[in-house]
Design a protein around this motif. Structure first.
Motif, PDB file in Angstrom:
ATOM      1  N   UNK A 144       0.842  -1.194   0.000  1.00 12.68           N
ATOM      2  CA  UNK A 144       0.000   0.000   0.000  1.00 12.68           C
ATOM      3  C   UNK A 144       0.881   1.248   0.000  1.00 12.68           C
ATOM      4  N   UNK A 145       0.403   2.294  -0.675  1.00 16.66           N
ATOM      5  CA  UNK A 145       1.191   3.521  -0.763  1.00 16.66           C
ATOM      6  C   UNK A 145       1.469   4.093   0.620  1.00 16.66           C
ATOM      7  N   UNK A 146       0.494   4.043   1.511  1.00 19.25           N
ATOM      8  CA  UNK A 146       0.679   4.606   2.852  1.00 19.25           C
ATOM      9  C   UNK A 146       1.809   3.906   3.604  1.00 19.25           C
ATOM     10  N   UNK A 147       2.000   2.622   3.323  1.00 19.00           N
ATOM     11  CA  UNK A 147       3.063   1.868   4.011  1.00 19.00           C
ATOM     12  C   UNK A 147       4.456   2.303   3.559  1.00 19.00           C
ATOM     13  N   UNK A 148       4.543   2.867   2.352  1.00 16.26           N
ATOM     14  CA  UNK A 148       5.847   3.277   1.829  1.00 16.26           C
ATOM     15  C   UNK A 148       6.332   4.578   2.453  1.00 16.26           C
ATOM     16  N   UNK A 149       5.402   5.387   2.989  1.00 21.53           N
ATOM     17  CA  UNK A 149       5.794   6.635   3.635  1.00 21.53           C
ATOM     18  C   UNK A 149       6.424   7.641   2.685  1.00 21.53           C
ATOM     19  N   UNK A 150       5.906   7.720   1.454  1.00 15.42           N
ATOM     20  CA  UNK A 150       6.477   8.629   0.461  1.00 15.42           C
ATOM     21  C   UNK A 150       5.415   9.628   0.003  1.00 15.42           C
ATOM     22  N   UNK A 151       5.890  10.720  -0.607  1.00 13.09           N
ATOM     23  CA  UNK A 151       5.006  11.752  -1.131  1.00 13.09           C
ATOM     24  C   UNK A 151       5.178  11.825  -2.646  1.00 13.09           C
ATOM     25  N   UNK A 152       4.269  11.234  -3.415  1.00  9.14           N
ATOM     26  CA  UNK A 152       4.397  11.307  -4.871  1.00  9.14           C
ATOM     27  C   UNK A 152       4.361  12.754  -5.370  1.00  9.14           C
ATOM     28  N   UNK A 153       5.143  13.012  -6.401  1.00 11.04           N
ATOM     29  CA  UNK A 153       5.160  14.349  -7.011  1.00 11.04           C
ATOM     30  C   UNK A 153       4.356  14.364  -8.312  1.00 11.04           C
ATOM     31  N   UNK A 154       4.113  13.195  -8.895  1.00 11.17           N
ATOM     32  CA  UNK A 154       3.201  13.087 -10.029  1.00 11.17           C
ATOM     33  C   UNK A 154       2.301  11.879  -9.810  1.00 11.17           C
ATOM     34  N   UNK A 155       1.084  11.975 -10.291  1.00  6.15           N
ATOM     35  CA  UNK A 155       0.126  10.863 -10.233  1.00  6.15           C
ATOM     36  C   UNK A 155      -0.865  11.076 -11.364  1.00  6.15           C
ATOM     37  N   UNK A 156      -0.773  10.244 -12.392  1.00  9.18           N
ATOM     38  CA  UNK A 156      -1.576  10.473 -13.585  1.00  9.18           C
ATOM     39  C   UNK A 156      -2.287   9.200 -14.024  1.00  9.18           C
ATOM     40  N   UNK A 157      -3.614   9.302 -14.137  1.00  6.52           N
ATOM     41  CA  UNK A 157      -4.420   8.189 -14.635  1.00  6.52           C
ATOM     42  C   UNK A 157      -4.335   8.142 -16.158  1.00  6.52           C
ATOM     43  N   UNK A 158      -4.434   6.948 -16.687  1.00  6.46           N
ATOM     44  CA  UNK A 158      -4.386   6.758 -18.139  1.00  6.46           C
ATOM     45  C   UNK A 158      -5.806   6.885 -18.708  1.00  6.46           C
ATOM     46  N   UNK A 159      -6.047   7.986 -19.413  1.00  7.25           N
ATOM     47  CA  UNK A 159      -7.360   8.230 -19.989  1.00  7.25           C
ATOM     48  C   UNK A 159      -7.481   7.571 -21.366  1.00  7.25           C
ATOM     49  N   UNK A 160      -8.726   7.418 -21.810  1.00  3.33           N
ATOM     50  CA  UNK A 160      -9.000   6.841 -23.113  1.00  3.33           C
ATOM     51  C   UNK A 160      -9.120   7.887 -24.206  1.00  3.33           C
ATOM     52  N   UNK A 161      -9.701   7.480 -25.328  1.00  2.00           N
ATOM     53  CA  UNK A 161      -9.721   8.332 -26.504  1.00  2.00           C
ATOM     54  C   UNK A 161     -10.974   9.140 -26.731  1.00  2.00           C
ATOM     55  N   UNK A 162     -12.011   8.992 -25.872  1.00  2.00           N
ATOM     56  CA  UNK A 162     -13.287   9.634 -26.180  1.00  2.00           C
ATOM     57  C   UNK A 162     -13.271  11.154 -26.021  1.00  2.00           C
ATOM     58  N   UNK A 163     -12.387  11.672 -25.189  1.00  2.00           N
ATOM     59  CA  UNK A 163     -12.233  13.122 -25.120  1.00  2.00           C
ATOM     60  C   UNK A 163     -11.689  13.675 -26.431  1.00  2.00           C
ATOM     61  N   UNK A 164     -10.758  12.942 -27.033  1.00  2.00           N
ATOM     62  CA  UNK A 164     -10.215  13.325 -28.342  1.00  2.00           C
ATOM     63  C   UNK A 164     -11.324  13.277 -29.394  1.00  2.00           C
ATOM     64  N   UNK A 165     -12.112  12.196 -29.357  1.00  2.00           N
ATOM     65  CA  UNK A 165     -13.221  12.053 -30.303  1.00  2.00           C
ATOM     66  C   UNK A 165     -14.178  13.234 -30.204  1.00  2.00           C
ATOM     67  N   UNK A 166     -14.531  13.624 -28.978  1.00  2.00           N
ATOM     68  CA  UNK A 166     -15.454  14.737 -28.755  1.00  2.00           C
ATOM     69  C   UNK A 166     -14.868  16.039 -29.287  1.00  2.00           C
ATOM     70  N   UNK A 167     -13.571  16.257 -29.063  1.00  2.00           N
ATOM     71  CA  UNK A 167     -12.933  17.490 -29.515  1.00  2.00           C
ATOM     72  C   UNK A 167     -12.912  17.580 -31.040  1.00  2.00           C
ATOM     73  N   UNK A 168     -12.579  16.476 -31.698  1.00  2.00           N
ATOM     74  CA  UNK A 168     -12.553  16.479 -33.159  1.00  2.00           C
ATOM     75  C   UNK A 168     -13.964  16.684 -33.719  1.00  2.00           C
ATOM     76  N   UNK A 169     -14.945  16.078 -33.050  1.00  2.00           N
ATOM     77  CA  UNK A 169     -16.325  16.255 -33.481  1.00  2.00           C
ATOM     78  C   UNK A 169     -16.808  17.684 -33.328  1.00  2.00           C
ATOM     79  N   UNK A 170     -16.184  18.448 -32.414  1.00  2.00           N
ATOM     80  CA  UNK A 170     -16.557  19.853 -32.211  1.00  2.00           C
ATOM     81  C   UNK A 170     -15.766  20.790 -33.111  1.00  2.00           C
ATOM     82  N   UNK A 171     -14.978  20.217 -34.026  1.00  2.00           N
ATOM     83  CA  UNK A 171     -14.278  21.037 -34.999  1.00  2.00           C
ATOM     84  C   UNK A 171     -12.840  21.370 -34.668  1.00  2.00           C
ATOM     85  N   UNK A 172     -12.244  20.718 -33.668  1.00  2.00           N
ATOM     86  CA  UNK A 172     -10.865  21.014 -33.313  1.00  2.00           C
ATOM     87  C   UNK A 172      -9.916  20.614 -34.442  1.00  2.00           C
TER      88      UNK A 172
END
Length: 589
Positions: A144-172
């Protein structure tokens, strides 16, 4: 009405890749036609840490600056030809990159429609997530992260492609993202072009396969290819293009008149690259790489078809990085005879002068042998003693360490010298892979008109079932000892602290031998470093391949690893060099 296949090109496989690639892909032609979408992959686990360090110096930074250099070269042409641009160059600051694109366009007298995707950054919510019962367990160690006793400086979830699809559909015209999956850069535009829905998991899985193939640029077109003798055009390879049809099938190719090779072999190698199990998990679908088929359609054109998909799981992968402390390395050169005795004396002397190994949080000492008896020239009689120290205290591993190595110059083993002058310490990071429920992540897109939309996650399904065991009937008959690479190709790389090695053959009979021969026990024999580590082994008969994951070989990830090849890029070639007993019948063919 079904649209023609969409031509999606790649112009970057990592932050620092070939700058001219964007211009080459936009100005080039594929079977006489221009591309429809230009994509670029700039992010890796290590890159997020690099971008965080940049942001400590300049809070407005945090994105891949080289993307702007490439964009300046191609923006006008892309707008003239209607070529869309999609890249994950936003890193930790996609909104900031979108602003810079607007400024760049203004200087060029252009007015592109720009959108950006974010919501992946969870670093400010880690305490909240843990308080809600999400332990952020390390995917390999179970800690568990709490057991490691560390402070992450980055934490990024891996998103999918539907935000890109929506942007292109809006004319980006341009869509920049933070941490999406690499394949999402292709899934999003393909879904927009063909009008796919979230339920079209087979089509999405096909686009994921194509996206995985082109994400690393010329690794799909002859770069880093085990059977490089097959490549007759040794010019720098053209970057890859995926022509994705409405049914999710694709053709992998490259621009006309460019170097390299697109073959079933080059595409197989990249399909196996860093995938772990054949059920390739993504936020939009799970692509089952053991279902797809490869066919050489024409020179430099390979078709991927038949990819089956299933619903994604209800969790998203998250990449965390935290500061691990400081490190320093000095390499001592040993020459001539009694190499091992000289190395032992140097190690004993040095740590005696330093006050003992226990003064440091971690030490790593490796004797790297390049020497040969009666060497014809001096440098072929040398070996390296590579000494690395780590500690939270920068002073311990800085000049106090490296200067002390130089005290051996006149009082140590004969022939002492080093490969570099004394060096200062450097900070290093540690990678922590985990998952969170998808429902905890808000996938957002900011459209060209400034409005924001939240993108719903696709419906989840159960985790993929483990593959069933296959028949391993051995190929019998007389054998001869040869390097494994005589009949098998390999491509290796890193996934956090794990090494991934994809091994494949070119014929069915070779594969029948390989799958029976290359057992977990045999892998331990051929890779002594892996003798005490967990090994995961997967079969992909459709690719005539065995995929191997060596858990923990790279320690806490590339930024922290002390191994000379910290990303395991050469591990596959080392495995191919090992002598094994190969049936003579295979060698005759």
């Amino acid at each position: 009405m079904t649209r023609r296949p969409v031509r999606i090109a790649n112009c970057s496989g990592f932050y620092g890749d070939r700058l001219a690639a964007a211009r080459e892909m936009v100005e080039g032609h594929v079977s006489g036609e221009t591309i429809d979408v230009l994509t670029g992959d700039y992010l890796a686990e290590l890159t997020m840490l690099i971008l965080w360090k940049a942001r400590q110096k300049d809070p407005s930074a945090g994105y891949a600056k080289t993307f702007l250099v490439q964009l300046e070269q191609v923006l006008g042409t892309c707008l003239d030809r209607g070529i869309k641009i999609v890249a994950n160059a936003g890193g930790l600051n996609p909104g900031g990159l979108a602003e810079q694109i607007g400024l760049l366009a203004g200087r060029l007298g252009l007015a592109p429609q720009v959108a950006h995707v974010d919501g992946d950054d969870l670093v400010g919510r880690l305490a909240e997530l843990q308080a809600a019962g999400h332990d952020l367990v390390h995917l390999d160690t179970g800690r568990k992260l709490a057991e490691a006793g560390v402070e992450p400086v980055t934490a990024n979830a891996y998103l999918g492609g539907w935000g890109i699809t929506e942007a292109l559909g809006a004319g980006a015209d341009i869509v920049v993202t933070g941490r999406t999956t690499d394949a999402s850069l292709v899934v999003g535009p393909a879904a927009w072009w063909h009008g796919w829905g979230r339920e079209d998991v087979d089509r999405i899985a096909g686009a994921m396969a194509a996206g995985h193939v082109i994400e690393c640029g010329p690794q799909a077109t002859g770069g880093n290819y085990a059977f490089f003798e097959e490549i007759t055009d040794r010019r720098y390879p053209g970057f890859p293009v995926a022509e994705i049809a409405d049914d999710g099938s694709s053709v992998i190719t490259k621009p006309d008149g460019t170097g390299g090779l697109v073959s079933v072999g080059t595409v197989t190698a990249q399909l196996l690259y860093e995938i772990a199990e054949p059920a390739y998990l993504g936020p939009d679908a799970t692509a089952h790489f053991d279902t797809l088929r490869l066919d050489q359609e024409a020179p430099d054109r390979v078709r991927i078809s038949g990819t089956r998909g299933s619903a994604p799981t209800d969790r998203l992968k998250v990449a965390l990085n935290y500061q691990g402390g400081f490190r320093n390395t000095m390499t001592l050169v040993l020459t001539g005879t009694a190499i091992e005795e000289k190395a032992a004396w140097a190690e004993e002397q040095l740590f005696g002068l330093l006050g003992g190994k226990e003064r440091f949080a971690e030490t790593d000492v490796r004797l790297l042998r390049f020497d040969r008896a009666d060497a014809p020239v001096n440098d072929q009689a040398t070996a390296h003693l590579r000494i690395t120290v780590k500690d939270p205290d920068a002073r311990k591993v800085g000049r106090a360490f490296s200067n002390t190595t130089m005290e051996l110059a006149l009082g140590g083993y004969p022939g002492f010298h080093t490969t570099t002058p004394p060096s200062a310490e450097s900070a290093f990071g540690v990678y922590w892979p985990t998952t969170v429920p998808a429902a905890e992540v808000q996938h957002r897109v900011t459209l060209p008109d400034g409005t924001q939309q939240t993108i719903p996650h696709p419906p989840a399904g159960p985790a993929p079932a483990a593959p069933t065991a296959a028949d391993h009937t051995p190929v019998r008959g007389p054998t001869t000892r040869h390097p494994l690479g005589t009949v098998a190709g390999a491509r290796s790389g890193d996934k956090g602290g794990n090494a991934n090695i994809g091994v494949w053959t070119r014929t069915d009979e070779e594969y029948r031998w390989l799958r029976a021969y290359l057992t977990v026990e045999r892998i331990r024999e051929l890779l002594p470093e892996a003798a005490d580590l967990a090994i995961r082994r997967y079969e992909l008969p459709n690719l005539r391949a065995v995929n191997i994951v060596v858990v923990g070989l790279l320690g806490d990830g590339v930024a922290s690893a002390t191994r000379p090849d910290p990303q395991a890029k050469g591990l596959g070639e080392y495995l191919r060099s090992r002598l094994v007993d190969i049936p003579e019948a295979l060698l005759r063919r």
